[in-house]
Scaffold this motif. Structure first.
Motif, short mmCIF file in Angstrom:
data_model
loop_
_atom_site.label_atom_id
_atom_site.label_comp_id
_atom_site.label_asym_id
_atom_site.label_seq_id
_atom_site.Cartn_x
_atom_site.Cartn_y
_atom_site.Cartn_z
N UNK A 145 0.70 5.19 -8.22
CA UNK A 145 1.31 3.90 -8.58
C UNK A 145 2.41 4.11 -9.64
N UNK A 146 2.16 5.03 -10.56
CA UNK A 146 3.15 5.32 -11.59
C UNK A 146 4.41 5.91 -10.99
N UNK A 147 4.26 6.83 -10.04
CA UNK A 147 5.43 7.41 -9.39
C UNK A 147 6.22 6.36 -8.60
N UNK A 176 -11.24 -1.26 -7.33
CA UNK A 176 -10.92 0.15 -7.54
C UNK A 176 -9.46 0.38 -7.93
N UNK A 177 -8.66 -0.63 -7.86
CA UNK A 177 -7.27 -0.50 -8.26
C UNK A 177 -6.48 -1.72 -7.83
N UNK A 178 -5.51 -2.08 -8.63
CA UNK A 178 -4.58 -3.13 -8.22
C UNK A 178 -3.51 -2.48 -7.34
N UNK A 179 -3.19 -3.15 -6.26
CA UNK A 179 -2.20 -2.59 -5.34
C UNK A 179 -0.79 -3.05 -5.68
N UNK A 180 -0.61 -4.37 -5.87
CA UNK A 180 0.75 -4.90 -5.91
C UNK A 180 0.80 -6.18 -6.73
N UNK A 181 1.91 -6.35 -7.44
CA UNK A 181 2.20 -7.57 -8.20
C UNK A 181 3.56 -8.08 -7.76
N UNK A 182 3.68 -9.39 -7.58
CA UNK A 182 4.92 -9.95 -7.05
C UNK A 182 6.06 -9.88 -8.06
N UNK A 183 7.26 -10.02 -7.54
CA UNK A 183 8.49 -10.11 -8.32
C UNK A 183 9.38 -11.11 -7.59
N UNK A 228 0.80 -1.22 0.00
CA UNK A 228 0.00 0.00 0.00
C UNK A 228 0.84 1.28 0.00
N UNK A 229 2.14 1.15 -0.27
CA UNK A 229 3.03 2.31 -0.21
C UNK A 229 2.59 3.47 -1.11
N UNK A 230 2.24 3.25 -2.38
CA UNK A 230 1.84 4.39 -3.21
C UNK A 230 0.63 5.15 -2.67
N UNK A 231 -0.36 4.41 -2.18
CA UNK A 231 -1.54 5.07 -1.61
C UNK A 231 -1.15 5.90 -0.39
N UNK A 232 -0.35 5.33 0.48
CA UNK A 232 0.09 6.05 1.68
C UNK A 232 0.88 7.30 1.29
N UNK A 233 1.74 7.17 0.28
CA UNK A 233 2.54 8.31 -0.16
C UNK A 233 1.65 9.41 -0.74
N UNK A 283 -5.29 -5.80 -3.98
CA UNK A 283 -6.07 -4.77 -4.67
C UNK A 283 -6.91 -4.01 -3.68
N UNK A 284 -7.58 -2.98 -4.18
CA UNK A 284 -8.54 -2.19 -3.41
C UNK A 284 -9.93 -2.41 -3.99
N UNK A 285 -10.93 -2.51 -3.11
CA UNK A 285 -12.30 -2.75 -3.59
C UNK A 285 -13.30 -1.98 -2.74
N UNK A 286 -14.40 -1.62 -3.38
CA UNK A 286 -15.54 -1.01 -2.69
C UNK A 286 -16.72 -1.96 -2.79
#
Length: 318
Positions: free
Chosen positions: A251-253, A110-117, A48-53, A225-228
């Motif tokens: 997320x782009x940043x 409402x958005x994908x949060x994270x994809x593994x690597x 959730x780092x991008x959202x928090x940022x 992900x995020x959901x409503x």
């Protein structure tokens, strides 16, 4: 004439300022939002780092939306918060969201949060363990956060890829913080951990990675992900569209991993040393039904879902 010209220029300047009250270079708040405040649940600080940022740097405020972050203490707290009306948008693993949707919960992603690597989630053992190869034990005892959660799904897939029978795995459930104790007392042969728990176990216990989850069917896997809720989403389409727009920009940043690592100590309580060492995945900038369908299809093929779930039906209509 000169006075009229001055007034005209001043009027145009006022009109411009009104059309964008944030000034040059700043996006104007979306007009006609159904509400200007959202309660959004957050979990793993890396996911959730991008959202928090974006909340910390005022990105949502500049778009006319106040986002109040609510920490989710357990993996299922987000979905429980939605059901109880305590959250407007919840964070959860894709596995948890799709399980809920398959059981009749009306959700809109409402958005994908994270994809593994590589090495963002892995099976971990302690020094001196006799479990040195994934396929060396026919019925390994593996500790996971939830028996039907993301970790268990990944472990089954990894074991099958290594030539084992995933139905033979003996799962035990523990919180991530309690997993090292399960390894020490012998109640588990390996633990399925995400970051930052992998790095912490390596730092504090000398733990080693038995197998990386980024292999086979779970390589570069959608994680969270995020959901409503469905009713809330239908009643607040413009508000949620603004939320998605600002989130996508954040997320782009976050593609700049240096920015994420620098922010984690202040936004997620992860110390600077650990933040510098952890493996980071990807932050998708858009919702992809094709990408997310991978999760639902793997859940179906491994028996976590009785019927195939149509993930694109959970996405907002364009």
């Amino acid at each position: 004439m000169r006075r009229v010209a001055i007034l005209l220029v001043a009027g145009l300047g006022l009109l411009t300022a009104c059309s964008n009250p944030l000034g040059s270079g700043q996006p104007a708040p979306a007009a006609g939002l159904e509400r200007t405040e959202l309660r959004v649940g957050v979990g793993n600080p890396i996911d959730t780092a991008p959202l928090r940022m974006a909340v910390a740097d005022g990105s949502f405020t500049r778009a006319g939306l106040r986002v109040d972050l609510v920490e989710e203490p357990t993996p299922h707290a987000g979905l429980d918060g939605l059901a109880a009306g305590k959250l407007d948008v919840a964070f959860a693993t894709d596995v948890a969201l799709f399980t809920a949707a398959a059981h009749g919960t009306a959700l809109q992603l409402q958005g994908e949060a994270y994809t593994s690597a590589p090495y963002t989630m892995a099976l971990v053992t302690l020094p001196g363990s006799d479990y040195t190869d994934l396929a060396s034990k026919k019925a390994p005892k593996i500790v996971v956060a939830g028996e039907n959660g993301l970790g268990a799904l990944a472990a089954r897939s990894m074991f099958a890829t290594a030539g084992g029978d995933p139905t033979k795995i003996k799962f035990h459930t523990r919180s991530y913080a309690d997993m090292p104790a399960a390894l020490r007392d012998g109640s588990a042969d390996a633990a399925m951990m995400p970051e930052p728990y992998i790095t912490r176990a390596q730092q504090q216990l000398g733990a080693r990675v038995l197998a990386d989850s980024s292999r086979g069917a779970t390589a570069n896997f959608p994680v969270s992900a995020y959901a409503a809720g469905g009713l809330f989403a239908r009643a607040n389409q413009r508000t949620l569209a603004t939320f998605r727009r600002v989130l996508a920009d954040a997320q782009q940043r976050a593609a700049d991993q240096a920015l994420v690592r620098q922010a984690l100590p202040s936004i997620g309580g992860i110390d600077a040393t650990t933040a510098a060492l952890i493996s980071l995945g990807q932050y998708p900038t858009s919702l992809s039904g094709v990408r997310l369908q991978r999760v639902a299809d793997l859940m179906h093929s491994t028996g976590l879902l009785a019927n195939r779930l149509d993930v694109p039906s959970l996405l907002p209509r364009a």
